[in-house]
Scaffold this motif. Structure first.
Motif, mmCIF file in Angstrom:
data_model
loop_
_atom_site.group_PDB
_atom_site.id
_atom_site.type_symbol
_atom_site.label_atom_id
_atom_site.label_comp_id
_atom_site.label_asym_id
_atom_site.label_seq_id
_atom_site.Cartn_x
_atom_site.Cartn_y
_atom_site.Cartn_z
ATOM 1 N N SER A 33 0.493 5.785 -0.496
ATOM 2 C CA SER A 33 -0.462 6.885 -0.602
ATOM 3 C C SER A 33 0.235 8.211 -0.345
ATOM 4 O O SER A 33 1.143 8.298 0.471
ATOM 5 N N PHE B 16 -2.334 9.215 2.942
ATOM 6 C CA PHE B 16 -2.346 8.420 4.172
ATOM 7 C C PHE B 16 -0.921 8.036 4.559
ATOM 8 O O PHE B 16 -0.164 7.529 3.734
ATOM 9 N N ASP C 63 -7.445 2.162 -2.952
ATOM 10 C CA ASP C 63 -6.619 3.296 -2.566
ATOM 11 C C ASP C 63 -7.291 4.649 -2.780
ATOM 12 O O ASP C 63 -7.236 5.515 -1.914
ATOM 13 N N LYS D 208 -7.011 -0.893 7.984
ATOM 14 C CA LYS D 208 -6.695 0.326 7.228
ATOM 15 C C LYS D 208 -5.757 0.003 6.075
ATOM 16 O O LYS D 208 -5.930 0.499 4.950
ATOM 17 N N HIS E 89 -12.605 0.083 9.523
ATOM 18 C CA HIS E 89 -11.372 -0.696 9.388
ATOM 19 C C HIS E 89 -11.231 -1.774 10.452
ATOM 20 O O HIS E 89 -10.648 -2.826 10.200
ATOM 21 N N VAL F 276 1.360 5.734 5.411
ATOM 22 C CA VAL F 276 1.538 4.282 5.516
ATOM 23 C C VAL F 276 2.768 3.931 6.355
ATOM 24 O O VAL F 276 2.725 3.040 7.202
ATOM 25 N N LEU G 8 -6.628 0.423 2.155
ATOM 26 C CA LEU G 8 -5.816 1.330 1.353
ATOM 27 C C LEU G 8 -5.177 0.611 0.175
ATOM 28 O O LEU G 8 -5.092 1.150 -0.934
ATOM 29 N N ALA H 3 0.849 -1.191 0.000
ATOM 30 C CA ALA H 3 0.000 0.000 0.000
ATOM 31 C C ALA H 3 0.886 1.242 0.000
ATOM 32 O O ALA H 3 1.915 1.292 0.665
ATOM 33 N N TYR I 155 -10.039 5.215 -0.271
ATOM 34 C CA TYR I 155 -9.566 5.382 1.091
ATOM 35 C C TYR I 155 -8.861 6.727 1.265
ATOM 36 O O TYR I 155 -8.923 7.338 2.340
ATOM 37 N N GLU I 156 -8.205 7.187 0.239
ATOM 38 C CA GLU I 156 -7.631 8.538 0.292
ATOM 39 C C GLU I 156 -8.749 9.580 0.431
ATOM 40 O O GLU I 156 -8.617 10.550 1.185
ATOM 41 N N THR J 54 -9.794 9.596 4.019
ATOM 42 C CA THR J 54 -8.844 10.323 4.862
ATOM 43 C C THR J 54 -9.045 11.832 4.740
ATOM 44 O O THR J 54 -9.048 12.561 5.731
ATOM 45 N N GLU K 143 -15.054 6.451 7.281
ATOM 46 C CA GLU K 143 -15.132 5.107 6.678
ATOM 47 C C GLU K 143 -16.577 4.640 6.618
ATOM 48 O O GLU K 143 -17.025 4.078 5.607
#
Length: 404
Positions: free
Chosen positions: A226, A229, A281, A273, A310, A231, A277, A224, A284-285, A288, A302
């Motif tokens: 981003s 996010f 992706d 999470k 998550h 990571v 992601l 993952a 999920y971005e 965020t 979420e």
């Protein structure tokens, strides 16, 4: 409300009769069925869904470990419990990766009832319709890290030499390097240079190294990345929460299983999470960003975008990986202790506290609503007097954030 369905399997009629008598008081809450063989159990499950399956270990034809492995394959949403008098090292190890809980006979009736209530609450998380819908949209789910699976198999032999454990870790050079990096950090405070996995195992113990390998493996195999996010910081956060949860658990119990499960659960509490992601992706971005823009928690964002959170996803994945029940429960309930049907100290409480203490110390690492200690719940179960002691205990570990 639909009754939870529980299937009991034991080849001894007297045991089944005893279970029926023992559990008579919960028949209003559960639908209970009983059968005498693994073959009959599978035939019953072809016609009816069961939330929980409780099996004896030693049975003719198909033993409990074989039966529950087949149920894991065919019906992954079912919670699997081994209730057996064969509680020796060999039989327990045969169930690793297949069983969520192992209970020894004779089992106290009230304890068995409490376990059934708890795992049914866990099943609600793992089998929620919105979670099923989200999982169905994914092309694949991550597999249990291979090195960890191999380690787990090796450790099933109580006489396994340290050199064999080290050799398995060394098969994966990236894994070996990461484990040594962590062992040599201030995080473990060993005050000596550790240059080989064998030395790491000798100093930290097989269980600690095994759990580290699981965490490293999960974070390396689930790819993952981003721009939105963090990571990389998620790994550092997870490792610190795991260590804090372990330290908290050690103040409450000398039970090695409880302590180890607190560490594993802390290490993997945010695995949902990472998977979301990795597999979704862009969405999920967006999640965020929404949390930051509106000042709401990431879980609230979420819920709005995925209709799932998550921690549900993480609990579901850990169920598929065959993690112990208390680990799955801690991942699924660490944000919502009020829904956790147990009034005693547990890995769920240890992870909840460790996570909250982390964000008290580093509020700038999130752009969303903070994760606060659930003081009313801890007061209700008589643990609130320990909060300051636990906070102080974790403060030294939390100072190591920049060193990982």
């Amino acid at each position: 409300m639909t009754k939870k369905k529980i299937l009991f399997i034991d080849d001894e009629p007297n045991i089944l009769s005893g279970l029926k008598r023992m559990l008579r008081s919960i028949r209003k809450e559960f639908h209970l069925e009983f059968t005498e063989s693994g073959k009959k159990a599978l035939e019953i499950m072809e016609k009816h869904d069961f939330d929980v399956v409780v099996s004896d270990m030693r049975m003719p034809g198909m033993d409990g470990a074989t039966l529950l492995a087949e149920i894991q394959k065919r019906y992954p949403y079912s919670i699997r419990i081994m209730l057996s008098g064969q509680a020796n090292e060999e039989s327990i190890m045969r169930t690793v990766g297949v069983v969520h809980q192992f209970l020894a006979k004779p089992c106290d009736p009230e304890y068995l009832k409490a376990v059934l209530l708890r795992v049914c609450a866990l099943h609600d998380l793992m089998a929620h319709p919105s979670l099923k819908e989200m999982v169905s949209q994914l092309d694949t789910l991550p597999s249990l890290p291979k090195v960890y699976a191999k380690l787990r198999q090796a450790i099933a032999n109580p006489d396994v030499p340290v050199s064999e454990i080290a050799a398995i870790i060394e098969e994966d050079m990236a894994m070996s390097a990461k484990v040594l990096q962590l062992v040599n950090s201030a995080f473990f405070g060993l005050f000596q240079k550790v240059e080989s996995p064998a030395r790491a195992v000798n100093l930290l113990g097989i269980d600690t190294v095994k759990n580290l390998v699981l965490g490293v493996g999960a974070f390396t195999e689930i790819k993952a990345s981003s721009k939105v996010f963090p990571v990389k910081e998620l790994w550092s956060h997870s490792l610190i929460v795991g260590n804090c949860a372990k330290k908290i658990a050690m103040t409450q119990s000398e039970d090695n299983d409880l302590i180890d499960n607190s560490f594993i659960a802390g290490l993997l509490h945010d695995i949902g999470k990472l998977v979301m992601l990795a597999k979704m992706d862009k969405l999920y971005e967006k999640t965020t960003l929404l949390a930051g823009e509106e000042g709401i928690s990431l879980r609230s964002a979420e819920k709005r975008i995925f209709n799932a959170v998550h921690d549900d996803f993480g609990a579901y994945l850990m169920g598929l990986w065959g993690m112990p029940g208390p680990v799955i429960e801690a991942i699924g309930f660490h944000h919502r202790l009020d829904n956790y049907p147990d009034n005693k100290f547990s890995p769920a409480i240890a992870v909840h506290l460790a996570n909250a203490f982390y964000y008290e110390k580093y509020p700038d690492t999130i752009t969303t609503a903070p994760h606060a200690v659930n003081i009313p719940h801890l007061e209700a179960i008589g643990l609130s007097d320990n909060i300051e002691q636990w906070r102080e205990l974790c403060s030294e570990i939390l100072e190591q954030e920049g060193e990982l």
